[in-house]
Design a protein around this motif. Structure first.
Motif, PDB file in Angstrom:
ATOM      1  N   HIS A 182       0.860  -1.188   0.000  1.00  0.00           N
ATOM      2  CA  HIS A 182       0.000   0.000   0.000  1.00  0.00           C
ATOM      3  C   HIS A 182       0.895   1.236   0.000  1.00  0.00           C
ATOM      4  O   HIS A 182       1.792   1.358   0.838  1.00  0.00           O
ATOM      5  CB  HIS A 182      -0.921   0.012   1.213  1.00  0.00           C
ATOM      6  CG  HIS A 182      -1.853  -1.167   1.271  1.00  0.00           C
ATOM      7  ND1 HIS A 182      -3.132  -1.124   0.760  1.00  0.00           N
ATOM      8  CD2 HIS A 182      -1.682  -2.415   1.772  1.00  0.00           C
ATOM      9  CE1 HIS A 182      -3.717  -2.298   0.939  1.00  0.00           C
ATOM     10  NE2 HIS A 182      -2.863  -3.097   1.561  1.00  0.00           N
ATOM     11  N   SER A 187       0.343   4.197   0.946  1.00  0.00           N
ATOM     12  CA  SER A 187       0.299   4.963   2.192  1.00  0.00           C
ATOM     13  C   SER A 187       1.253   4.393   3.225  1.00  0.00           C
ATOM     14  O   SER A 187       1.907   5.149   3.972  1.00  0.00           O
ATOM     15  CB  SER A 187      -1.134   4.988   2.742  1.00  0.00           C
ATOM     16  OG  SER A 187      -1.586   3.673   3.024  1.00  0.00           O
ATOM     17  N   ASP A 188       1.369   3.068   3.281  1.00  0.00           N
ATOM     18  CA  ASP A 188       2.289   2.435   4.233  1.00  0.00           C
ATOM     19  C   ASP A 188       3.736   2.746   3.873  1.00  0.00           C
ATOM     20  O   ASP A 188       4.569   2.997   4.757  1.00  0.00           O
ATOM     21  CB  ASP A 188       2.082   0.920   4.240  1.00  0.00           C
ATOM     22  CG  ASP A 188       0.673   0.538   4.673  1.00  0.00           C
ATOM     23  OD1 ASP A 188      -0.018   1.387   5.289  1.00  0.00           O
ATOM     24  OD2 ASP A 188       0.261  -0.593   4.393  1.00  0.00           O
ATOM     25  N   LEU A 244       4.799   5.380   2.195  1.00  0.00           N
ATOM     26  CA  LEU A 244       5.034   6.789   2.498  1.00  0.00           C
ATOM     27  C   LEU A 244       5.269   7.004   3.991  1.00  0.00           C
ATOM     28  O   LEU A 244       6.128   7.786   4.399  1.00  0.00           O
ATOM     29  CB  LEU A 244       3.848   7.630   2.037  1.00  0.00           C
ATOM     30  CG  LEU A 244       3.744   7.926   0.549  1.00  0.00           C
ATOM     31  CD1 LEU A 244       2.433   8.632   0.245  1.00  0.00           C
ATOM     32  CD2 LEU A 244       4.918   8.774   0.077  1.00  0.00           C
ATOM     33  N   LEU A 245       4.501   6.291   4.808  1.00  0.00           N
ATOM     34  CA  LEU A 245       4.658   6.423   6.253  1.00  0.00           C
ATOM     35  C   LEU A 245       6.023   5.905   6.698  1.00  0.00           C
ATOM     36  O   LEU A 245       6.700   6.548   7.510  1.00  0.00           O
ATOM     37  CB  LEU A 245       3.539   5.669   6.966  1.00  0.00           C
ATOM     38  CG  LEU A 245       3.396   5.887   8.475  1.00  0.00           C
ATOM     39  CD1 LEU A 245       3.194   7.362   8.792  1.00  0.00           C
ATOM     40  CD2 LEU A 245       2.241   5.053   9.019  1.00  0.00           C
ATOM     41  N   ILE A 269       2.133  14.581   6.353  1.00  0.00           N
ATOM     42  CA  ILE A 269       1.720  13.451   5.508  1.00  0.00           C
ATOM     43  C   ILE A 269       1.500  12.219   6.363  1.00  0.00           C
ATOM     44  O   ILE A 269       0.504  11.500   6.224  1.00  0.00           O
ATOM     45  CB  ILE A 269       2.786  13.185   4.418  1.00  0.00           C
ATOM     46  CG1 ILE A 269       2.882  14.395   3.483  1.00  0.00           C
ATOM     47  CG2 ILE A 269       2.439  11.920   3.633  1.00  0.00           C
ATOM     48  CD1 ILE A 269       4.032  14.306   2.495  1.00  0.00           C
ATOM     49  N   ILE A 314      -2.020   9.985   7.140  1.00  0.00           N
ATOM     50  CA  ILE A 314      -2.115   8.535   6.940  1.00  0.00           C
ATOM     51  C   ILE A 314      -2.596   7.853   8.217  1.00  0.00           C
ATOM     52  O   ILE A 314      -3.479   6.993   8.189  1.00  0.00           O
ATOM     53  CB  ILE A 314      -0.756   7.966   6.488  1.00  0.00           C
ATOM     54  CG1 ILE A 314      -0.401   8.499   5.097  1.00  0.00           C
ATOM     55  CG2 ILE A 314      -0.783   6.437   6.485  1.00  0.00           C
ATOM     56  CD1 ILE A 314       1.004   8.176   4.655  1.00  0.00           C
ATOM     57  N   LYS A 353      -6.260   7.868   9.166  1.00  0.00           N
ATOM     58  CA  LYS A 353      -7.137   6.929   8.470  1.00  0.00           C
ATOM     59  C   LYS A 353      -7.041   5.519   9.042  1.00  0.00           C
ATOM     60  O   LYS A 353      -7.698   4.601   8.555  1.00  0.00           O
ATOM     61  CB  LYS A 353      -6.780   6.893   6.976  1.00  0.00           C
ATOM     62  CG  LYS A 353      -6.964   8.233   6.269  1.00  0.00           C
ATOM     63  CD  LYS A 353      -8.401   8.685   6.313  1.00  0.00           C
ATOM     64  CE  LYS A 353      -8.607   9.961   5.509  1.00  0.00           C
ATOM     65  NZ  LYS A 353     -10.016  10.413   5.549  1.00  0.00           N
TER      66      LYS A 353
END
Length: 212
Positions: free
Chosen positions: A163, A165-166, A168-169, A196, A200, A203
């Motif tokens: 994912h 988002s993962d 990016l985190l 950012i 994330i 959510k």
């Protein structure tokens, strides 16, 4: 029994990111002067926003542009702190449930230090500004970035498939380095990456409380 989310406001992180992207170039321009990154000079809105904001806020925040725009940084911190609750649902991994609250706490400490740097020390107390910024705010931001990275790794390990988002985190520290190098100013560089990460995490399922 229905449930309501705790105090978090997910959209607050996006507002914080927008504020960071608006204030960061202005503050870099003020601090670095002619040594500011060339790309900032090509922007139109800093030249438009600076005199307008200064005229409105100078009576409240002081006459110095550095202090006026620097003191607005606390709004970025508040937006990110409001974006996610430090408490996560039990179905999330243990690493995430430890890393995310740690990141939130480190960010809160950095916010308090930022008040010391801009609101208390300002331009007039260089010694205090050195202590609050370099010895408290920067280390707290670094710890927050590392904790967000661990939260991203926890999500990667526990979720099926990749994912973005993962990823990016987990890449939050790298994003912070790139943002800081591009902007040539802190804390707005690290705060862009944290914004950012905060969005994330906002959510991610978090602790809920029963409605009355």
């Amino acid at each position: 029994m229905s449930n309501r989310l705790s105090w978090r406001v997910p959209g607050a992180a996006l507002i914080a990111l927008v504020l960071d992207l608006l204030l960061g170039p202005i503050q870099s321009q003020i601090w670095n002067g002619t040594d500011a990154p060339a790309w900032i000079g090509s922007l139109i809105w800093p030249d438009i926003a600076r005199p307008w904001v200064q005229n409105i806020l100078a009576p409240v925040l002081g006459p110095e542009p550095y202090e006026i725009f620097g003191r607005l940084t606390i709004l970025i911190y508040l937006g990110n702190l409001m974006a996610w609750s430090p408490f996560f649902a039990e179905q999330e991994s243990r690493l995430l449930r430890i890393a995310a609250p740690f990141a939130w706490a480190a960010l809160a400490i950095a916010a308090l230090a930022d008040i010391g740097s801009y609101w208390v020390a300002g331009l007039h107390d260089e010694a205090l500004r050195f202590h609050t910024f370099w010895q408290v705010e920067v280390p707290a931001l670094a710890l927050c970035l590392l904790a967000l990275m661990l939260a991203g790794i926890a999500r990667i390990r526990t979720r099926t498939g990749w994912h973005m988002s993962d990823i990016l985190l987990a890449a939050t520290p790298l994003t912070a380095i790139l943002a800081t190098g591009t902007l040539q100013y802190m804390p707005h560089g690290p705060l862009a990456a944290i914004s950012i990460g905060a969005f994330i995490l906002s959510k991610t399922p978090q602790v809920t409380r029963p409605s009355s």
